[in-house]
Motif scaffolding. Structure first.
Motif, mmCIF file in Angstrom:
data_model
loop_
_atom_site.group_PDB
_atom_site.id
_atom_site.type_symbol
_atom_site.label_atom_id
_atom_site.label_comp_id
_atom_site.label_asym_id
_atom_site.label_seq_id
_atom_site.Cartn_x
_atom_site.Cartn_y
_atom_site.Cartn_z
ATOM 1 N N GLU A 53 0.861 -1.183 0.000
ATOM 2 C CA GLU A 53 0.000 0.000 0.000
ATOM 3 C C GLU A 53 0.894 1.228 0.000
ATOM 4 O OE1 GLU A 53 -3.217 0.053 2.780
ATOM 5 O OE2 GLU A 53 -3.709 -2.039 2.364
ATOM 6 N N ILE A 54 0.616 2.113 -0.947
ATOM 7 C CA ILE A 54 1.428 3.304 -1.166
ATOM 8 C C ILE A 54 0.509 4.513 -1.259
ATOM 9 C CG2 ILE A 54 3.028 4.435 -2.771
ATOM 10 C CD1 ILE A 54 3.627 1.530 -3.859
ATOM 11 N N ILE A 55 0.916 5.600 -0.639
ATOM 12 C CA ILE A 55 0.214 6.871 -0.813
ATOM 13 C C ILE A 55 1.034 7.702 -1.781
ATOM 14 C CG2 ILE A 55 -0.463 9.050 0.268
ATOM 15 C CD1 ILE A 55 -1.058 7.507 2.800
ATOM 16 N N MET A 56 0.384 8.208 -2.799
ATOM 17 C CA MET A 56 1.064 9.079 -3.760
ATOM 18 C C MET A 56 0.934 10.512 -3.253
ATOM 19 S SD MET A 56 2.890 8.697 -6.291
ATOM 20 C CE MET A 56 3.605 9.526 -7.671
ATOM 21 N N THR A 57 2.050 11.122 -2.906
ATOM 22 C CA THR A 57 2.063 12.487 -2.376
ATOM 23 C C THR A 57 2.646 13.436 -3.418
ATOM 24 O OG1 THR A 57 4.286 12.399 -1.434
ATOM 25 C CG2 THR A 57 2.481 11.524 -0.073
ATOM 26 N N ALA A 58 2.610 14.715 -3.122
ATOM 27 C CA ALA A 58 3.185 15.720 -4.028
ATOM 28 C C ALA A 58 4.681 15.502 -4.218
ATOM 29 C CB ALA A 58 2.918 17.122 -3.490
ATOM 30 N N SER A 59 5.331 14.918 -3.211
ATOM 31 C CA SER A 59 6.777 14.674 -3.323
ATOM 32 C C SER A 59 7.103 13.261 -3.800
ATOM 33 C CB SER A 59 7.466 14.953 -1.982
ATOM 34 O OG SER A 59 6.951 14.083 -0.988
ATOM 35 N N GLY A 60 6.078 12.493 -4.150
ATOM 36 C CA GLY A 60 6.305 11.147 -4.672
ATOM 37 C C GLY A 60 5.664 10.088 -3.801
ATOM 38 N N PRO A 61 5.900 8.812 -4.146
ATOM 39 C CA PRO A 61 5.266 7.717 -3.407
ATOM 40 C C PRO A 61 5.835 7.572 -1.998
ATOM 41 C CG PRO A 61 6.729 6.855 -5.118
ATOM 42 C CD PRO A 61 6.716 8.339 -5.263
ATOM 43 N N LYS A 62 4.943 7.215 -1.058
ATOM 44 C CA LYS A 62 5.318 6.963 0.334
ATOM 45 C C LYS A 62 4.698 5.635 0.758
ATOM 46 C CE LYS A 62 7.235 11.016 0.809
ATOM 47 N NZ LYS A 62 8.573 11.150 0.407
ATOM 48 N N LEU A 63 5.501 4.783 1.382
ATOM 49 C CA LEU A 63 5.056 3.464 1.797
ATOM 50 C C LEU A 63 4.114 3.543 2.997
ATOM 51 C CD1 LEU A 63 5.352 0.355 1.474
ATOM 52 C CD2 LEU A 63 7.221 0.510 3.146
ATOM 53 N N VAL A 64 2.993 2.817 2.910
ATOM 54 C CA VAL A 64 2.083 2.649 4.035
ATOM 55 C C VAL A 64 2.383 1.301 4.690
ATOM 56 C CG1 VAL A 64 -0.335 2.396 4.753
ATOM 57 C CG2 VAL A 64 0.289 4.072 2.993
#
Length: 191
Positions: A53-64
């Motif tokens: 599960e990954i959240i796509m943020t303004a600075s790129g993907p972040k691992l959940v």
């Protein structure tokens, strides 16, 4: 397979609303796939299924989260219809060294809906079971509660009383059906 989760605010909680099967190609998909492969390699997952599960943020993907497991929402028959294969069979085949080339193309669009409700009390009837039969797109309806059970307002994924799997060629039809089903589910139980 790539799925995009959509959440909702319901009963003051941030809950799963629905998830949508995405096409395999595209800038977003490529970014997410590359990131997921790097994360899997970093934690030592080399073979078999992984649920990332990954959240796509303004600075790129972040691992959940990441785990060497199959998604809990997997429905083998629906996956076969949507993709032409499923992760359970692929996992077995990978251990038996029988991997065939898989088609990375969505055959049918898919939505998974986690129904939320504000209704509460002892269930006397479930008219929503008949409602879902009126929708050609509904291919699976999993009712977690039955007549005689206590129904409580939804506050988490585990307290969602119904999980629906929808398939159709047209994503707009699925989104329309999703909205209608969610509306009708609000009074889907007699308590």
């Amino acid at each position: 397979e790539l799925r995009q989760y959509h959440k909702q605010t319901f009963n003051g909680r941030h809950l799963y609303d629905f998830e949508q099967l995405l096409d395999f190609s595209g800038d977003l998909q490529n970014t997410l796939t590359d990131y997921a492969k790097k994360v899997a390699a970093a934690v030592g997952i080399q073979y078999g299924p992984s649920h990332v599960e990954i959240i796509m943020t303004a600075s790129g993907p972040k691992l959940v989260e990441i785990a060497a497991r199959i998604s809990g929402a997997t429905n083998v028959e629906i996956s076969n219809q949507a993709l032409g294969y499923n992760v359970v069979d692929l996992t077995i085949d990978s251990y038996l060294s029988q991997i065939n080339t898989i088609n990375n193309k969505v055959i049918q669009r898919e939505l998974i809906i986690d129904i939320a409700t504000n209704q509460q009390g002892v269930i006397k009837a479930i008219p929503f079971k008949e409602t879902v039969k009126q929708y050609n797109s509904v291919k699976s309806a999993y009712f977690k509660v039955d007549i005689g059970d206590s129904l409580a307002p939804t506050v988490s994924l585990t307290t969602s009383p119904i999980k629906l799997h929808l398939l159709h060629q047209d994503i707009n039809q699925l989104l329309h059906d999703k909205d209608q089903l969610k509306h009708e589910a609000q009074q889907g139980f007699v308590v």
